[in-house]
Structure formats: structure tokens, C-alpha cells
Design a protein around this motif. Structure first.
Motif, PDB file in Angstrom:
ATOM      1  N   VAL A   1       0.842  -1.192   0.000  1.00  0.00           N
ATOM      2  CA  VAL A   1       0.000   0.000   0.000  1.00  0.00           C
ATOM      3  C   VAL A   1       0.878   1.244   0.000  1.00  0.00           C
ATOM      4  CG1 VAL A   1      -1.823   1.264   1.211  1.00  0.00           C
ATOM      5  CG2 VAL A   1      -1.745  -1.242   1.330  1.00  0.00           C
ATOM      6  N   THR A   2       0.602   2.137  -0.939  1.00  0.00           N
ATOM      7  CA  THR A   2       1.274   3.424  -1.021  1.00  0.00           C
ATOM      8  C   THR A   2       0.272   4.499  -0.633  1.00  0.00           C
ATOM      9  OG1 THR A   2       2.656   2.615  -2.826  1.00  0.00           O
ATOM     10  CG2 THR A   2       2.508   5.001  -2.563  1.00  0.00           C
ATOM     11  N   SER A   3       0.676   5.374   0.301  1.00  0.00           N
ATOM     12  CA  SER A   3      -0.228   6.450   0.721  1.00  0.00           C
ATOM     13  C   SER A   3       0.487   7.789   0.599  1.00  0.00           C
ATOM     14  CB  SER A   3      -0.711   6.224   2.151  1.00  0.00           C
ATOM     15  OG  SER A   3       0.374   6.241   3.052  1.00  0.00           O
ATOM     16  N   GLN A   4      -0.296   8.809   0.272  1.00  0.00           N
ATOM     17  CA  GLN A   4       0.219  10.173   0.146  1.00  0.00           C
ATOM     18  C   GLN A   4      -0.743  11.105   0.862  1.00  0.00           C
ATOM     19  OE1 GLN A   4       3.083  11.619  -1.769  1.00  0.00           O
ATOM     20  NE2 GLN A   4       2.492  13.198  -0.336  1.00  0.00           N
TER      21      GLN A   4
ATOM     22  N   VAL B   1       3.797   0.539   2.819  1.00  0.00           N
ATOM     23  CA  VAL B   1       3.708  -0.521   3.821  1.00  0.00           C
ATOM     24  C   VAL B   1       3.170  -1.784   3.164  1.00  0.00           C
ATOM     25  CG1 VAL B   1       3.373   1.013   5.793  1.00  0.00           C
ATOM     26  CG2 VAL B   1       1.391   0.182   4.550  1.00  0.00           C
ATOM     27  N   ARG B   2       3.490  -2.918   3.755  1.00  0.00           N
ATOM     28  CA  ARG B   2       2.897  -4.195   3.355  1.00  0.00           C
ATOM     29  C   ARG B   2       1.990  -4.637   4.474  1.00  0.00           C
ATOM     30  NH1 ARG B   2       6.501  -8.132  -0.309  1.00  0.00           N
ATOM     31  NH2 ARG B   2       6.823  -6.631  -1.988  1.00  0.00           N
ATOM     32  N   VAL B   3       0.797  -5.077   4.099  1.00  0.00           N
ATOM     33  CA  VAL B   3      -0.207  -5.444   5.084  1.00  0.00           C
ATOM     34  C   VAL B   3      -0.834  -6.776   4.709  1.00  0.00           C
ATOM     35  CG1 VAL B   3      -2.407  -4.758   6.113  1.00  0.00           C
ATOM     36  CG2 VAL B   3      -0.697  -3.031   5.566  1.00  0.00           C
ATOM     37  N   CYS B   4      -0.940  -7.669   5.685  1.00  0.00           N
ATOM     38  CA  CYS B   4      -1.659  -8.932   5.518  1.00  0.00           C
ATOM     39  C   CYS B   4      -3.094  -8.695   5.962  1.00  0.00           C
ATOM     40  CB  CYS B   4      -0.994 -10.019   6.366  1.00  0.00           C
ATOM     41  SG  CYS B   4      -1.786 -11.633   6.227  1.00  0.00           S
TER      42      CYS B   4
ATOM     43  N   THR C   1      -7.769   1.593  -5.434  1.00  0.00           N
ATOM     44  CA  THR C   1      -7.438   2.980  -5.116  1.00  0.00           C
ATOM     45  C   THR C   1      -8.423   3.437  -4.059  1.00  0.00           C
ATOM     46  OG1 THR C   1      -8.857   3.823  -6.878  1.00  0.00           O
ATOM     47  CG2 THR C   1      -6.519   3.531  -7.409  1.00  0.00           C
ATOM     48  N   GLY C   2      -8.025   4.420  -3.296  1.00  0.00           N
ATOM     49  CA  GLY C   2      -8.907   4.895  -2.254  1.00  0.00           C
ATOM     50  C   GLY C   2      -8.504   6.257  -1.756  1.00  0.00           C
ATOM     51  N   VAL C   3      -9.364   6.795  -0.914  1.00  0.00           N
ATOM     52  CA  VAL C   3      -9.103   8.093  -0.302  1.00  0.00           C
ATOM     53  C   VAL C   3      -9.781   8.133   1.063  1.00  0.00           C
ATOM     54  CG1 VAL C   3     -11.098   9.250  -1.363  1.00  0.00           C
ATOM     55  CG2 VAL C   3      -9.092  10.585  -0.706  1.00  0.00           C
ATOM     56  N   MET C   4      -9.095   8.752   2.003  1.00  0.00           N
ATOM     57  CA  MET C   4      -9.687   9.047   3.297  1.00  0.00           C
ATOM     58  C   MET C   4      -9.574  10.550   3.497  1.00  0.00           C
ATOM     59  SD  MET C   4      -8.493   5.790   5.687  1.00  0.00           S
ATOM     60  CE  MET C   4      -7.664   6.829   6.786  1.00  0.00           C
TER      61      MET C   4
ATOM     62  N   MET D   1      -7.437  17.090   6.144  1.00  0.00           N
ATOM     63  CA  MET D   1      -6.369  16.219   5.675  1.00  0.00           C
ATOM     64  C   MET D   1      -6.975  15.211   4.709  1.00  0.00           C
ATOM     65  SD  MET D   1      -3.896  13.689   7.905  1.00  0.00           S
ATOM     66  CE  MET D   1      -5.253  12.931   8.752  1.00  0.00           C
ATOM     67  N   THR D   2      -6.218  14.891   3.655  1.00  0.00           N
ATOM     68  CA  THR D   2      -6.622  13.878   2.688  1.00  0.00           C
ATOM     69  C   THR D   2      -5.483  12.880   2.539  1.00  0.00           C
ATOM     70  OG1 THR D   2      -7.981  15.466   1.482  1.00  0.00           O
ATOM     71  CG2 THR D   2      -7.342  13.475   0.294  1.00  0.00           C
ATOM     72  N   ILE D   3      -5.828  11.593   2.530  1.00  0.00           N
ATOM     73  CA  ILE D   3      -4.842  10.547   2.304  1.00  0.00           C
ATOM     74  C   ILE D   3      -5.290   9.760   1.079  1.00  0.00           C
ATOM     75  CG2 ILE D   3      -3.689   8.507   3.207  1.00  0.00           C
ATOM     76  CD1 ILE D   3      -4.300   9.596   6.028  1.00  0.00           C
ATOM     77  N   LYS D   4      -4.472   9.788   0.024  1.00  0.00           N
ATOM     78  CA  LYS D   4      -4.754   9.010  -1.181  1.00  0.00           C
ATOM     79  C   LYS D   4      -4.029   7.678  -1.062  1.00  0.00           C
ATOM     80  CE  LYS D   4      -5.505  12.950  -4.156  1.00  0.00           C
ATOM     81  NZ  LYS D   4      -5.091  13.676  -5.347  1.00  0.00           N
ATOM     82  N   LEU D   5      -4.699   6.610  -1.495  1.00  0.00           N
ATOM     83  CA  LEU D   5      -4.179   5.264  -1.343  1.00  0.00           C
ATOM     84  C   LEU D   5      -4.145   4.522  -2.666  1.00  0.00           C
ATOM     85  CD1 LEU D   5      -6.489   4.621   1.634  1.00  0.00           C
ATOM     86  CD2 LEU D   5      -4.015   4.732   1.835  1.00  0.00           C
ATOM     87  N   ASP D   6      -3.092   3.735  -2.854  1.00  0.00           N
ATOM     88  CA  ASP D   6      -2.996   2.804  -3.971  1.00  0.00           C
ATOM     89  C   ASP D   6      -2.500   1.487  -3.396  1.00  0.00           C
ATOM     90  OD1 ASP D   6      -3.588   4.283  -6.472  1.00  0.00           O
ATOM     91  OD2 ASP D   6      -1.935   5.548  -5.771  1.00  0.00           O
ATOM     92  N   GLY D   7      -3.218   0.411  -3.679  1.00  0.00           N
ATOM     93  CA  GLY D   7      -2.815  -0.895  -3.194  1.00  0.00           C
ATOM     94  C   GLY D   7      -2.680  -1.875  -4.337  1.00  0.00           C
ATOM     95  N   ARG D   8      -1.700  -2.766  -4.197  1.00  0.00           N
ATOM     96  CA  ARG D   8      -1.576  -3.835  -5.181  1.00  0.00           C
ATOM     97  C   ARG D   8      -1.260  -5.128  -4.439  1.00  0.00           C
ATOM     98  NH1 ARG D   8       3.537  -5.441  -6.919  1.00  0.00           N
ATOM     99  NH2 ARG D   8       5.209  -4.207  -6.019  1.00  0.00           N
TER     100      ARG D   8
END
Length: 150
Positions: free
Chosen positions: A43-46, A61-64, A121-124, A133-140
Motif C-alpha cells: 500500500v502506497t499512501s500520500q 507498507v505491506r499489510v496482511c 485505489t482509495g481516499v480518506m 487532511m486527505t490521504i490518497k491510497l494505492d494498493g496492489r
């Protein structure tokens, strides 16, 4: 340092982990394969904050995670107490609301949209006394794993 910088990078990482799980997918193993209970995601977050001119560093980060979401998960060793509500799955999209207690009290929403079984893809978005605050997410997906966070 402005009051908007009070949110630590650890808090940002914790928040990013909250949405690092898949919505759903067909994870049936090949014949003869031993099925593992989790999915390993990279997961990449910005993060960006209202009124900040400098770019925040990208977090990786890597998440199980469990294969199927039933609610937004909280990461282990969570320093920030957050409550989740109104979790919904609608096709490839998961949405929810979040409210976090002090020391970094904030409220917000989260949304993830799956792109097949191997990416999302996601956003919080959050509001607090310090601003937005905005956090953009990309997961693979990078594999399977044995100990998913629930």
C-alpha cells in the motif's frame, strides 16, 4: 512548526493501514494448493493537509489482510482510538465513516474501489481542529499471507 503539523507520521501510517484491506474477490486456490487465510498488499499512501505548501513523503507498507472485508479494520498496536460506522459494500466499492479520539481528534470518511482482484485505489478525508487532511491510497496485491489483521 504550524499547528497543522501536529499530526505525526505515525498517526498517518496508522490511518493508512486502516484502509489497506480488500473489499472482495475470488481467491479460490489452484487445485492442490493450500489456501492461506490472508492477502498480502503493498500500500502506497500520500497525505496532504490544507494550507501546507510542502509535500508529505509517500508512505509504503505491506499489510496482511483478510480476503473479505466485513468492517474497516484497526491495525495492531493502534495508538489512535478510532470508531467506525456506516460500513457499506456496494460492488467493488467500500465506504465508511470514522471518528478518532484525542490526542488527534478528528472525523472523516473512507472509500476504496477495487480494480479487479489485484489492485485498488482509495481516499480518506479528515477534519480536525487543525484543519483538513486527505490521504490518497494505492494498493496492489503481492501475494498471500498467514496472519491477516482483522
Amino acid at each position: 512548526m504550524t499547528s497543522q503539523l501536529r499530526l505525526s507520521f505515525a498517526t498517518v501510517t496508522i490511518l493508512a493501514l486502516l484502509v489497506s484491506l480488500p473489499v472482495r474477490g475470488d481467491d479460490t486456490p489452484a487445485t492442490g494448493a493450500v489456501e492461506k487465510p490472508g492477502v498480502l498488499w503493498e500500500v502506497t499512501s500520500q497525505m496532504s493537509m490544507e494550507g501546507m505548501d510542502m509535500a508529505m513523503p509517500v508512505q509504503n507498507v505491506r499489510v496482511c489482510s483478510p480476503k473479505v472485508w466485513t468492517e474497516p479494520p484497526a491495525p495492531e498496536n493502534q495508538q489512535q482510538k478510532c470508531a467506525y460506522s456506516e460500513f457499506k459494500l456496494d460492488g467493488p466499492k467500500a465506504t465508511w465513516k470514522i471518528a478518532c479520539e484525542p490526542p488527534h481528534a478528528m472525523t472523516g470518511t473512507g472509500e476504496i474501489t477495487r480494480d479487479g482482484d489485484d489492485a485498488y485505489t482509495g481516499v480518506m478525508t479528515f477534519s480536525s481542529a487543525d484543519g483538513s487532511m486527505t490521504i490518497k491510497l494505492d494498493g496492489r496485491r503481492v501475494g498471500d499471507c498467514d496472519n491477516p489483521r482483522k
